[in-house]
Design an enzyme around this catalytic site. Structure first.
Site, PDB file in Angstrom:
ATOM      1  N   HIS A  14       0.872  -1.184   0.000  1.00  0.00           N
ATOM      2  CA  HIS A  14       0.000   0.000   0.000  1.00  0.00           C
ATOM      3  C   HIS A  14       0.905   1.230   0.000  1.00  0.00           C
ATOM      4  CE1 HIS A  14      -3.786   2.103   1.850  1.00  0.00           C
ATOM      5  NE2 HIS A  14      -3.093   2.939   1.096  1.00  0.00           N
ATOM      6  N   HIS A  16       1.421   4.857  -2.389  1.00  0.00           N
ATOM      7  CA  HIS A  16       1.083   5.741  -3.514  1.00  0.00           C
ATOM      8  C   HIS A  16       2.373   6.388  -3.988  1.00  0.00           C
ATOM      9  CE1 HIS A  16      -3.271   5.607  -2.483  1.00  0.00           C
ATOM     10  NE2 HIS A  16      -2.782   5.386  -1.274  1.00  0.00           N
ATOM     11  N   HIS A 194      -9.434   1.151  -1.390  1.00  0.00           N
ATOM     12  CA  HIS A 194      -9.394   1.758  -0.066  1.00  0.00           C
ATOM     13  C   HIS A 194     -10.817   1.679   0.494  1.00  0.00           C
ATOM     14  CE1 HIS A 194      -5.595   3.361  -1.379  1.00  0.00           C
ATOM     15  NE2 HIS A 194      -5.449   4.165  -0.342  1.00  0.00           N
ATOM     16  N   GLU A 197     -11.216   3.510   5.855  1.00  0.00           N
ATOM     17  CA  GLU A 197     -10.177   4.408   6.380  1.00  0.00           C
ATOM     18  C   GLU A 197     -10.904   5.479   7.193  1.00  0.00           C
ATOM     19  OE1 GLU A 197      -8.044   6.680   3.404  1.00  0.00           O
ATOM     20  OE2 GLU A 197      -6.368   7.143   4.757  1.00  0.00           O
ATOM     21  N   ASP A 275       1.884   3.946   2.867  1.00  0.00           N
ATOM     22  CA  ASP A 275       0.853   4.808   2.259  1.00  0.00           C
ATOM     23  C   ASP A 275       1.472   5.981   1.484  1.00  0.00           C
ATOM     24  OD1 ASP A 275      -1.731   5.487   1.580  1.00  0.00           O
ATOM     25  OD2 ASP A 275      -2.359   6.140   3.575  1.00  0.00           O
ATOM     26  N   ASP A 276       1.784   7.062   2.188  1.00  0.00           N
ATOM     27  CA  ASP A 276       2.370   8.264   1.568  1.00  0.00           C
ATOM     28  C   ASP A 276       3.540   8.718   2.438  1.00  0.00           C
ATOM     29  OD1 ASP A 276       0.191   8.912  -0.543  1.00  0.00           O
ATOM     30  OD2 ASP A 276      -0.931   8.632   1.322  1.00  0.00           O
TER      31      ASP A 276
HETATM   32  N1  ADE Z   1      -4.426   8.908  -1.842  1.00  0.00           N
HETATM   33  C1  ADE Z   1      -3.183   8.926  -1.346  1.00  0.00           C
HETATM   34  N2  ADE Z   1      -3.188   8.498  -0.082  1.00  0.00           N
HETATM   35  C2  ADE Z   1      -4.464   8.185   0.236  1.00  0.00           C
HETATM   36  C3  ADE Z   1      -5.112   7.671   1.385  1.00  0.00           C
HETATM   37  N3  ADE Z   1      -4.466   7.394   2.510  1.00  0.00           N
HETATM   38  N4  ADE Z   1      -6.441   7.514   1.342  1.00  0.00           N
HETATM   39  C4  ADE Z   1      -7.124   7.788   0.235  1.00  0.00           C
HETATM   40  N5  ADE Z   1      -6.569   8.260  -0.866  1.00  0.00           N
HETATM   41  C5  ADE Z   1      -5.242   8.457  -0.879  1.00  0.00           C
HETATM   42 ZN    ZN Z   2      -3.612   4.810   0.512  1.00  0.00          ZN
END
Ligand code: ADE
Ligand code: ZN
Length: 334
Positions: A14, A16, A194, A197, A275-276
Protein backbone atom coordinates in the site's frame (compact mmCIF):
# COMPACT_ATOMS: atom_id res chain seq x y z
CA UNK A 1 13.98 -4.96 17.80
CA UNK A 2 14.93 -2.20 15.37
CA UNK A 3 17.63 -4.33 13.79
CA UNK A 4 15.25 -7.31 13.72
CA UNK A 5 12.66 -5.22 11.84
CA UNK A 6 15.30 -3.76 9.52
CA UNK A 7 16.73 -7.20 8.79
CA UNK A 8 13.47 -8.83 7.72
CA UNK A 9 12.74 -9.02 4.01
CA UNK A 10 9.25 -7.66 3.41
CA UNK A 11 6.74 -6.63 0.77
CA UNK A 12 5.05 -3.25 0.64
CA UNK A 13 1.50 -3.41 -0.71
CA UNK A 14 0.00 0.00 0.00
CA UNK A 15 2.14 2.79 -1.37
CA UNK A 16 1.08 5.74 -3.51
CA UNK A 17 4.03 6.70 -5.67
CA UNK A 18 2.89 10.33 -5.65
CA UNK A 19 2.97 10.15 -1.84
CA UNK A 20 6.70 9.41 -1.87
CA UNK A 21 7.45 12.89 -3.20
CA UNK A 22 10.04 14.22 -0.74
CA UNK A 23 10.07 18.04 -0.45
CA UNK A 24 13.71 18.27 -1.58
CA UNK A 25 12.96 16.40 -4.81
CA UNK A 26 9.73 18.35 -5.25
CA UNK A 27 11.62 21.65 -5.13
CA UNK A 28 14.29 20.34 -7.53
CA UNK A 29 11.72 19.15 -10.09
CA UNK A 30 9.63 22.32 -9.71
CA UNK A 31 12.74 24.37 -10.48
CA UNK A 32 13.68 22.31 -13.52
CA UNK A 33 10.11 22.70 -14.85
CA UNK A 34 10.00 26.45 -14.11
CA UNK A 35 7.16 26.09 -11.59
CA UNK A 36 6.84 28.21 -8.45
CA UNK A 37 5.68 26.33 -5.38
CA UNK A 38 3.64 28.41 -2.92
CA UNK A 39 6.33 27.85 -0.23
CA UNK A 40 9.66 29.64 0.24
CA UNK A 41 11.60 26.63 1.38
CA UNK A 42 11.61 22.91 2.06
CA UNK A 43 11.13 23.78 5.74
CA UNK A 44 8.05 25.89 5.05
CA UNK A 45 6.53 23.10 2.96
CA UNK A 46 7.22 20.51 5.66
CA UNK A 47 5.63 22.79 8.24
CA UNK A 48 2.40 22.60 6.21
CA UNK A 49 2.26 18.82 6.73
CA UNK A 50 -0.02 19.06 9.73
CA UNK A 51 -3.26 17.50 8.58
CA UNK A 52 -6.68 17.55 10.20
CA UNK A 53 -8.09 14.73 8.07
CA UNK A 54 -7.84 12.90 4.72
CA UNK A 55 -9.30 15.77 2.66
CA UNK A 56 -6.86 18.23 4.20
CA UNK A 57 -3.95 15.95 3.28
CA UNK A 58 -5.25 15.32 -0.24
CA UNK A 59 -5.20 19.05 -1.01
CA UNK A 60 -1.43 19.12 -0.43
CA UNK A 61 -0.91 15.77 -2.12
CA UNK A 62 -2.54 16.96 -5.36
CA UNK A 63 -0.66 20.26 -5.17
CA UNK A 64 2.62 18.37 -4.73
CA UNK A 65 2.11 16.06 -7.69
CA UNK A 66 1.27 19.01 -9.94
CA UNK A 67 4.98 19.72 -10.50
CA UNK A 68 5.37 16.33 -12.24
CA UNK A 69 5.28 17.16 -15.95
CA UNK A 70 7.87 15.14 -17.87
CA UNK A 71 8.42 11.43 -18.10
CA UNK A 72 11.78 11.89 -16.36
CA UNK A 73 10.04 13.47 -13.36
CA UNK A 74 8.03 10.28 -12.82
CA UNK A 75 11.16 8.18 -13.25
CA UNK A 76 13.11 10.22 -10.69
CA UNK A 77 10.22 10.07 -8.21
CA UNK A 78 9.85 6.30 -8.55
CA UNK A 79 13.59 5.61 -8.44
CA UNK A 80 13.97 7.60 -5.22
CA UNK A 81 11.25 5.48 -3.61
CA UNK A 82 12.75 2.18 -4.79
CA UNK A 83 16.18 3.01 -3.41
CA UNK A 84 14.64 4.07 -0.10
CA UNK A 85 12.44 0.96 0.06
CA UNK A 86 15.38 -1.33 -0.69
CA UNK A 87 17.21 0.24 2.26
CA UNK A 88 14.26 -0.99 4.40
CA UNK A 89 14.69 -4.49 2.95
CA UNK A 90 11.58 -4.27 0.78
CA UNK A 91 11.93 -7.06 -1.78
CA UNK A 92 8.58 -6.65 -3.54
CA UNK A 93 6.37 -3.56 -3.90
CA UNK A 94 2.85 -3.15 -5.26
CA UNK A 95 2.66 0.48 -6.16
CA UNK A 96 -0.37 2.72 -6.71
CA UNK A 97 -0.47 5.58 -9.12
CA UNK A 98 -3.25 8.08 -9.75
CA UNK A 99 -3.50 8.60 -13.53
CA UNK A 100 -6.41 11.04 -13.19
CA UNK A 101 -4.28 13.24 -10.94
CA UNK A 102 -2.08 13.76 -13.98
CA UNK A 103 -4.42 13.57 -16.98
CA UNK A 104 -6.72 16.15 -15.34
CA UNK A 105 -3.93 18.71 -15.58
CA UNK A 106 -2.82 17.89 -19.11
CA UNK A 107 -0.09 15.29 -18.48
CA UNK A 108 -0.74 12.21 -20.56
CA UNK A 109 -1.45 8.78 -19.13
CA UNK A 110 1.59 7.43 -20.99
CA UNK A 111 3.97 10.13 -19.69
CA UNK A 112 3.20 9.02 -16.13
CA UNK A 113 3.13 5.30 -16.90
CA UNK A 114 6.30 5.22 -19.02
CA UNK A 115 8.20 7.30 -16.49
CA UNK A 116 7.21 5.11 -13.55
CA UNK A 117 7.83 1.97 -15.56
CA UNK A 118 11.42 2.82 -16.47
CA UNK A 119 12.30 3.08 -12.80
CA UNK A 120 10.45 -0.15 -11.93
CA UNK A 121 12.39 -2.07 -14.58
CA UNK A 122 15.64 -0.64 -13.30
CA UNK A 123 14.65 -1.49 -9.72
CA UNK A 124 14.08 -5.09 -10.65
CA UNK A 125 17.42 -5.25 -12.49
CA UNK A 126 19.67 -3.28 -10.17
CA UNK A 127 18.06 -3.59 -6.74
CA UNK A 128 16.46 -7.02 -7.02
CA UNK A 129 13.19 -5.38 -6.01
CA UNK A 130 10.22 -6.78 -7.94
CA UNK A 131 7.08 -4.71 -8.36
CA UNK A 132 3.56 -4.50 -9.68
CA UNK A 133 1.67 -1.39 -10.68
CA UNK A 134 -1.92 -0.70 -9.62
CA UNK A 135 -3.79 2.26 -11.08
CA UNK A 136 -6.29 3.87 -8.76
CA UNK A 137 -9.52 5.58 -9.74
CA UNK A 138 -10.18 8.82 -7.87
CA UNK A 139 -13.47 8.15 -6.09
CA UNK A 140 -14.43 11.83 -5.76
CA UNK A 141 -14.66 12.03 -9.57
CA UNK A 142 -17.60 10.53 -11.52
CA UNK A 143 -17.54 6.89 -12.56
CA UNK A 144 -17.55 8.03 -16.21
CA UNK A 145 -14.09 9.53 -15.63
CA UNK A 146 -12.89 6.21 -14.22
CA UNK A 147 -14.34 4.46 -17.30
CA UNK A 148 -12.27 6.71 -19.59
CA UNK A 149 -9.19 5.98 -17.49
CA UNK A 150 -9.80 2.25 -17.80
CA UNK A 151 -10.13 2.69 -21.59
CA UNK A 152 -6.66 4.25 -21.63
CA UNK A 153 -5.22 1.41 -19.54
CA UNK A 154 -6.39 -1.35 -21.88
CA UNK A 155 -3.43 -0.79 -24.18
CA UNK A 156 -1.06 -1.24 -21.23
CA UNK A 157 -2.30 -4.42 -19.60
CA UNK A 158 1.20 -5.84 -19.75
CA UNK A 159 2.36 -3.16 -17.31
CA UNK A 160 -0.70 -2.49 -15.13
CA UNK A 161 -1.57 -5.44 -12.91
CA UNK A 162 -4.58 -4.08 -11.12
CA UNK A 163 -7.01 -1.32 -10.34
CA UNK A 164 -7.71 0.35 -7.01
CA UNK A 165 -9.90 3.09 -5.55
CA UNK A 166 -8.56 6.04 -3.56
CA UNK A 167 -8.99 9.74 -2.67
CA UNK A 168 -11.76 11.24 -0.48
CA UNK A 169 -13.73 8.30 0.89
CA UNK A 170 -16.76 9.58 2.79
CA UNK A 171 -19.72 10.17 0.44
CA UNK A 172 -18.08 8.16 -2.34
CA UNK A 173 -18.97 4.52 -1.57
CA UNK A 174 -17.62 1.59 -3.56
CA UNK A 175 -21.10 1.09 -5.07
CA UNK A 176 -20.46 4.20 -7.19
CA UNK A 177 -17.79 2.22 -9.08
CA UNK A 178 -19.47 -1.16 -9.43
CA UNK A 179 -19.68 -1.05 -13.25
CA UNK A 180 -16.14 0.10 -13.93
CA UNK A 181 -14.72 -2.50 -11.55
CA UNK A 182 -16.79 -5.23 -13.23
CA UNK A 183 -15.33 -4.22 -16.58
CA UNK A 184 -11.79 -4.05 -15.17
CA UNK A 185 -12.21 -7.51 -13.67
CA UNK A 186 -13.49 -8.82 -16.99
CA UNK A 187 -10.37 -7.39 -18.63
CA UNK A 188 -8.20 -9.35 -16.22
CA UNK A 189 -7.15 -6.61 -13.79
CA UNK A 190 -6.75 -7.54 -10.14
CA UNK A 191 -8.94 -5.44 -7.87
CA UNK A 192 -8.30 -3.67 -4.56
CA UNK A 193 -9.96 -0.66 -2.92
CA UNK A 194 -9.39 1.76 -0.07
CA UNK A 195 -12.25 1.15 2.36
CA UNK A 196 -12.87 1.75 6.03
CA UNK A 197 -10.18 4.41 6.38
CA UNK A 198 -12.58 7.24 7.23
CA UNK A 199 -15.66 5.54 5.77
CA UNK A 200 -17.84 3.02 7.62
CA UNK A 201 -17.62 -0.77 7.80
CA UNK A 202 -20.40 -0.89 5.18
CA UNK A 203 -17.94 0.47 2.61
CA UNK A 204 -15.70 -2.52 3.32
CA UNK A 205 -18.67 -4.84 2.73
CA UNK A 206 -19.46 -3.06 -0.53
CA UNK A 207 -15.85 -3.33 -1.67
CA UNK A 208 -16.06 -7.10 -1.13
CA UNK A 209 -19.58 -7.68 -2.46
CA UNK A 210 -19.78 -5.18 -5.31
CA UNK A 211 -16.18 -4.58 -6.38
CA UNK A 212 -15.04 -8.15 -5.51
CA UNK A 213 -11.68 -6.91 -4.30
CA UNK A 214 -8.89 -9.29 -3.32
CA UNK A 215 -7.57 -6.96 -0.58
CA UNK A 216 -8.85 -4.06 1.47
CA UNK A 217 -6.61 -1.00 1.70
CA UNK A 218 -6.75 0.23 5.33
CA UNK A 219 -9.91 -1.51 6.59
CA UNK A 220 -9.66 -0.08 10.13
CA UNK A 221 -13.39 0.49 10.44
CA UNK A 222 -14.12 -3.17 9.67
CA UNK A 223 -13.44 -3.67 13.38
CA UNK A 224 -16.80 -1.99 14.10
CA UNK A 225 -18.62 -5.01 12.65
CA UNK A 226 -18.13 -8.47 14.20
CA UNK A 227 -19.79 -10.27 11.28
CA UNK A 228 -17.51 -8.54 8.82
CA UNK A 229 -14.42 -9.41 10.89
CA UNK A 230 -15.46 -13.09 10.88
CA UNK A 231 -15.85 -12.98 7.11
CA UNK A 232 -12.45 -11.30 6.54
CA UNK A 233 -10.80 -13.89 8.80
CA UNK A 234 -12.60 -16.83 7.18
CA UNK A 235 -11.81 -15.71 3.63
CA UNK A 236 -8.29 -14.55 4.56
CA UNK A 237 -8.86 -11.15 2.94
CA UNK A 238 -5.71 -9.11 3.62
CA UNK A 239 -5.84 -5.62 5.07
CA UNK A 240 -3.06 -3.24 4.00
CA UNK A 241 -2.77 -1.22 7.18
CA UNK A 242 -0.85 2.08 7.31
CA UNK A 243 -0.14 3.02 10.93
CA UNK A 244 1.70 6.36 10.55
CA UNK A 245 -0.85 7.46 7.96
CA UNK A 246 -3.65 6.65 10.40
CA UNK A 247 -1.96 8.79 13.05
CA UNK A 248 -1.21 11.75 10.77
CA UNK A 249 -4.72 11.73 9.26
CA UNK A 250 -6.27 11.35 12.71
CA UNK A 251 -7.99 8.08 11.87
CA UNK A 252 -6.45 6.88 15.15
CA UNK A 253 -5.86 9.23 18.13
CA UNK A 254 -2.51 7.92 19.30
CA UNK A 255 -0.09 5.10 18.53
CA UNK A 256 -1.10 3.13 21.63
CA UNK A 257 -4.71 3.15 20.41
CA UNK A 258 -3.83 1.70 16.99
CA UNK A 259 -5.85 -1.48 16.23
CA UNK A 260 -2.99 -3.38 14.53
CA UNK A 261 -2.45 -5.82 17.41
CA UNK A 262 -6.20 -6.33 17.80
CA UNK A 263 -6.34 -7.19 14.10
CA UNK A 264 -3.63 -9.84 14.55
CA UNK A 265 -5.27 -11.19 17.71
CA UNK A 266 -8.55 -11.61 15.83
CA UNK A 267 -6.77 -13.58 13.10
CA UNK A 268 -6.98 -10.94 10.37
CA UNK A 269 -4.30 -11.00 7.66
CA UNK A 270 -2.93 -7.55 8.52
CA UNK A 271 0.09 -6.08 6.74
CA UNK A 272 2.12 -2.94 7.51
CA UNK A 273 2.66 -0.30 4.84
CA UNK A 274 3.64 3.36 4.50
CA UNK A 275 0.85 4.81 2.26
CA UNK A 276 2.37 8.26 1.57
CA UNK A 277 5.68 8.16 3.42
CA UNK A 278 6.97 11.58 2.35
CA UNK A 279 3.91 13.17 3.97
CA UNK A 280 3.41 10.95 7.01
CA UNK A 281 6.86 10.91 8.57
CA UNK A 282 8.21 7.48 7.76
CA UNK A 283 8.85 4.61 5.38
CA UNK A 284 7.80 1.05 5.97
CA UNK A 285 10.29 0.15 8.70
CA UNK A 286 9.32 3.30 10.61
CA UNK A 287 5.74 2.02 10.55
CA UNK A 288 6.78 -1.36 11.98
CA UNK A 289 8.94 0.34 14.62
CA UNK A 290 6.19 2.76 15.69
CA UNK A 291 3.77 -0.12 16.18
CA UNK A 292 6.30 -2.39 17.90
CA UNK A 293 7.12 0.34 20.41
CA UNK A 294 3.56 1.52 21.04
CA UNK A 295 1.87 -1.89 21.16
CA UNK A 296 4.77 -3.99 22.46
CA UNK A 297 4.64 -6.33 19.47
CA UNK A 298 6.74 -9.47 19.92
CA UNK A 299 9.29 -10.86 17.47
CA UNK A 300 6.70 -13.45 16.44
CA UNK A 301 4.11 -10.78 15.74
CA UNK A 302 6.58 -8.73 13.69
CA UNK A 303 7.55 -11.86 11.73
CA UNK A 304 3.85 -12.63 11.16
CA UNK A 305 3.34 -9.14 9.71
CA UNK A 306 6.27 -9.64 7.32
CA UNK A 307 5.00 -13.11 6.41
CA UNK A 308 1.51 -11.67 5.76
CA UNK A 309 3.04 -9.09 3.41
CA UNK A 310 4.21 -11.85 1.07
CA UNK A 311 1.09 -13.99 1.51
CA UNK A 312 -1.08 -11.00 0.60
CA UNK A 313 0.99 -10.04 -2.45
CA UNK A 314 -0.10 -10.61 -6.04
CA UNK A 315 2.63 -13.21 -6.53
CA UNK A 316 2.46 -16.85 -7.56
CA UNK A 317 2.59 -19.57 -4.89
CA UNK A 318 6.14 -20.40 -6.00
CA UNK A 319 7.26 -16.77 -5.72
CA UNK A 320 5.63 -16.42 -2.30
CA UNK A 321 7.30 -19.59 -1.04
CA UNK A 322 10.71 -18.36 -2.18
CA UNK A 323 10.22 -15.07 -0.30
CA UNK A 324 8.87 -16.87 2.77
CA UNK A 325 11.85 -19.24 2.87
CA UNK A 326 14.23 -16.25 2.81
CA UNK A 327 12.15 -14.60 5.52
CA UNK A 328 12.31 -17.71 7.71
CA UNK A 329 16.06 -17.75 7.21
CA UNK A 330 16.33 -14.13 8.33
CA UNK A 331 14.10 -14.71 11.39
CA UNK A 332 16.32 -17.63 12.44
CA UNK A 333 19.53 -15.65 11.90
CA UNK A 334 18.51 -12.40 13.61
N1 ADE B 1 -4.43 8.91 -1.84
C1 ADE B 1 -3.18 8.93 -1.35
N2 ADE B 1 -3.19 8.50 -0.08
C2 ADE B 1 -4.46 8.18 0.24
C3 ADE B 1 -5.11 7.67 1.39
N3 ADE B 1 -4.47 7.39 2.51
N4 ADE B 1 -6.44 7.51 1.34
C4 ADE B 1 -7.12 7.79 0.23
N5 ADE B 1 -6.57 8.26 -0.87
C5 ADE B 1 -5.24 8.46 -0.88
ZN1 ZN C 1 -3.61 4.81 0.51
Amino acid sequence: MRSFIAGLPKAELHLHIEGTFEPELMFAIAKRNGIDLPYDSVGALKAAYDFSDLRDFLNLYYQGMSVLRQEQDFTDLTWAYLERARADNVRHAEIFFDPQGHTQRGVSFETALDGIWHALERGERELGLSSKLIMCFLRDLPESDAERTLDRALAHKNRIAGVGLDSAEVGHPPSKFERVFARARGEGFLCVAHAGEEGPADYVREALDLLRVARIDHGNRALDDEGLIARLVRDRVPLTVCPLSNLRLRVVDEAKAHPLKTMLDKGLVATVNSDDPAYFGGYVNDNYIAMQEALGLTRDEIATLARNSFEAAFLSRTEKDAHLARLDGAVAAL
